[in-house]
Design an enzyme around this catalytic site. Structure first.
Site, PDB file in Angstrom:
ATOM      1  N   HIS A 130       0.855  -1.175   0.012  1.00  0.00           N
ATOM      2  CA  HIS A 130      -0.035   0.042  -0.073  1.00  0.00           C
ATOM      3  C   HIS A 130       0.964   1.346   0.051  1.00  0.00           C
ATOM      4  CE1 HIS A 130      -2.790   2.989   2.135  1.00  0.00           C
ATOM      5  NE2 HIS A 130      -3.705   2.061   1.688  1.00  0.00           N
ATOM      6  N   ASP A 208       3.346  -4.618   8.183  1.00  0.00           N
ATOM      7  CA  ASP A 208       1.906  -3.607   7.825  1.00  0.00           C
ATOM      8  C   ASP A 208       0.964  -4.642   8.058  1.00  0.00           C
ATOM      9  OD1 ASP A 208      -0.078  -2.597   7.141  1.00  0.00           O
ATOM     10  OD2 ASP A 208       0.743  -1.760   5.167  1.00  0.00           O
ATOM     11  N   GLN A 211      -4.466  -5.124   7.062  1.00  0.00           N
ATOM     12  CA  GLN A 211      -5.421  -6.010   6.854  1.00  0.00           C
ATOM     13  C   GLN A 211      -5.580  -7.386   7.641  1.00  0.00           C
ATOM     14  OE1 GLN A 211      -7.765  -5.482   4.400  1.00  0.00           O
ATOM     15  NE2 GLN A 211      -7.057  -3.560   3.734  1.00  0.00           N
ATOM     16  N   LYS A 234     -10.460  -0.520  10.419  1.00  0.00           N
ATOM     17  CA  LYS A 234     -10.574  -1.761   9.796  1.00  0.00           C
ATOM     18  C   LYS A 234     -10.919  -2.899  10.782  1.00  0.00           C
ATOM     19  CE  LYS A 234      -7.234  -0.364   6.083  1.00  0.00           C
ATOM     20  NZ  LYS A 234      -7.690  -0.082   5.145  1.00  0.00           N
ATOM     21  N   CYS A 372      -4.615   2.458  -3.628  1.00  0.00           N
ATOM     22  CA  CYS A 372      -3.537   2.848  -3.097  1.00  0.00           C
ATOM     23  C   CYS A 372      -2.492   2.023  -3.093  1.00  0.00           C
ATOM     24  CB  CYS A 372      -3.499   3.284  -1.546  1.00  0.00           C
ATOM     25  SG  CYS A 372      -5.059   4.480  -1.349  1.00  0.00           S
TER      26      CYS A 372
HETATM   27  N1  PMP Z   1      -1.607  -0.917   4.759  1.00  0.00           N
HETATM   28  C1  PMP Z   1      -2.590  -1.619   3.954  1.00  0.00           C
HETATM   29  C2  PMP Z   1      -2.384  -3.076   3.695  1.00  0.00           C
HETATM   30  C3  PMP Z   1      -3.788  -1.094   4.083  1.00  0.00           C
HETATM   31  O1  PMP Z   1      -4.948  -1.842   3.388  1.00  0.00           O
HETATM   32  C4  PMP Z   1      -4.076   0.279   4.252  1.00  0.00           C
HETATM   33  C5  PMP Z   1      -5.455   0.777   4.139  1.00  0.00           C
HETATM   34  N2  PMP Z   1      -6.123   0.689   2.960  1.00  0.00           N
HETATM   35  C6  PMP Z   1      -3.213   0.907   4.946  1.00  0.00           C
HETATM   36  C7  PMP Z   1      -1.800   0.240   5.338  1.00  0.00           C
HETATM   37  C8  PMP Z   1      -3.419   2.269   5.512  1.00  0.00           C
HETATM   38  O2  PMP Z   1      -4.304   2.419   6.423  1.00  0.00           O
HETATM   39  P1  PMP Z   1      -4.888   3.693   6.799  1.00  0.00           P
HETATM   40  O3  PMP Z   1      -5.248   4.140   5.717  1.00  0.00           O
HETATM   41  O4  PMP Z   1      -6.007   3.629   7.850  1.00  0.00           O
HETATM   42  O5  PMP Z   1      -3.717   4.458   7.580  1.00  0.00           O
END
Ligand code: PMP
Length: 415
Positions: A130, A208, A211, A234, A372
């Site tokens: 991401h 990270d 998910q 999430k 993203c």
């Molecule tokens: N890493 C992953 C794998 C994600 O799916 C996301 C959110 N789509 C993020 C990081 C970022 O999360 P946040 O926007 O809540 O900071």
């Protein structure tokens, strides 16, 4: 529906009653919410916990020696214990509250990256990150002179260990920053194996878990993770609250990221000294209400249990892969052996944005775009995908509704 699907590992009808929004109608149709990977819906327990703190005991934390402040401080700090238990951290002091996973990664990039890494050191990420686990390292590269390397994924959407080996070959890599579960492909990475791999080569690992934490029991000690990040929203909690886990000795050595109230030990015009972690990294009034909401979300998922949550997700994913594979012209991106309830796809007959818009007309919420993860789209040879993702309230019938909706779209576009 198959027998296996009928006997889900927990009573979904009961679970669904806990989520008020699931009764909503969209364009006159019953909402089918298949976008939990972007942000999950909130159970009544979370909504009530947040309302309760505002109605019954609200005050700023850590500051006042008065009843309300102490009550709120206790409730706020109790969540640190809940997060430590959720991740099986060795100590509550290893849990830093941030705004979200993104801020947690930025904290590590700014504080650890600029103090522990030297110009010429290398950081490795993967092709399926991401942007939150890419752009902060890019900025560190440009401002601090570290190298940023990218390990490849296979065509099935799994991490390519041969490529990872190559990236580490010259001994310069000091940090592996990698997702535990792709928000596009649904692939899990083998966290424990990756931590051992990095440590054997003298590097730290940041996982990270934005998910993964939603779907699996996480044990940062068993994994031997150095850093682990996730977002509350999430995990059925509110927005505005995220978590950085880091090993105590790493946090102790890290300078502040943001500065101001609450993160100091003493302040004078000449100089200031820092509080010990985790306070050192929590400058300013924190997200008190949201943190307490996260605590309620953790209690909620713990009560269901991660064995049941994982099993539910596995059955839903198997079902979804089977029904979506039957749709002619539909291509699922990513075929990892170890994968979870996030399925990206394209259709020969329609663009991802058209798919999402037309499904929305049928009350079905999916996401469309680059998720993203623009560089990953390039690797997959697409500009965008449609993505269906599941939560603990997702029903097999909702996946059937998605399949029916996609078949209708196929007819509209004459496929
Ligand atoms: N890493 C992953 C794998 C994600 O799916 C996301 C959110 N789509 C993020 C990081 C970022 O999360 P946040 O926007 O809540 O900071």
């Amino acid at each position: 529906m198959s027998a296996a699907l009928k006997s889900m590992p927990f009573d979904i009808a009961k679970i669904r009653k806990d989520f008020p929004i699931l009764d909503a109608q969209v364009h006159g149709k019953k909402l089918v919410f298949l976008d939990s990977a972007a942000s999950a819906q909130k159970p009544r327990a979370v909504i009530d916990a947040m309302t309760h703190v505002m109605e019954a005991q609200y005050a700023n934390v850590h500051r006042g020696l008065h009843f309300m402040s102490e009550k709120t401080s206790d409730a706020y700090e109790a969540v640190r214990d809940k997060v430590a238990a959720l991740l099986n951290a060795a100590s509550r002091d290893e849990i830093v509250f941030t705004r979200n996973a993104t801020e947690a990664i930025n904290l590590v990039a700014y504080s650890y990256g600029r103090s522990a890494l030297r110009p010429g050191d290398a950081i490795v990420i993967s092709e399926m990150e991401h942007h939150a686990n890419l752009v902060p390292w890019q900025i560190l590269r440009d401002q601090h002179g570290v190298e940023l390397r990218v390990a490849k994924i296979t065509d099935d959407g799994e991490l390519d260990f041969a490529s990872l080996e190559e990236q580490f070959a010259d001994g310069k890599v000091k940090l592996l920053a990698i997702t535990q579960m792709s928000n596009v492909l649904g692939s899990y990475t083998p966290a424990g194996r990756l931590a051992a791999f990095a440590h054997e080569r003298g590097a730290k690992i940041l996982l990270d878990g934005a998910q993964a934490v939603v779907h699996r029991r996480i044990d940062v000690q068993a994994i031997d993770a150095d850093f682990y990040v996730f977002s509350g929203h999430k995990l059925y909690g509110p927005t505005g609250i995220g978590v950085l886990y880091a090993k105590a000795e790493l946090l102790e050595a890290m300078p502040p990221f943001l500065a101001g109230g609450d993160m100091i030990s003493s302040v004078s015009y000449a100089s200031s000294t820092w509080a010990r972690p985790p306070a050192r990294f929590e400058a300013g009034t924190p997200a008190i209400i949201e943190t307490i909401g996260l605590g309620a979300a953790i209690d909620y998922v713990q009560a269901i249990g991660f064995d049941a949550i994982s099993e539910h997700e596995r059955r839903l994913t198997d079902h979804a892969l089977a029904v979506l594979s039957d749709i002619e012209g539909l291509k699922i991106l990513g075929q990892a052996q170890d994968r979870g309830g996030v399925i990206s796809f394209t259709m020969a007959q329609a663009h991802a944005h058209d798919i999402a818009t037309l499904l929305d007309r049928q009350g079905i919420a999916v996401r469309a775009g680059h998720h993203c993860a623009e560089p990953l789209m390039g690797r997959l040879g697409v500009s965008s995908t449609a993505r269906a993702s599941f939560g603990l309230y997702t029903l097999p019938e909702e996946i059937d509704a998605l399949a029916a909706g996609l078949n209708r779209i196929k007819q509209v576009f004459g496929g």
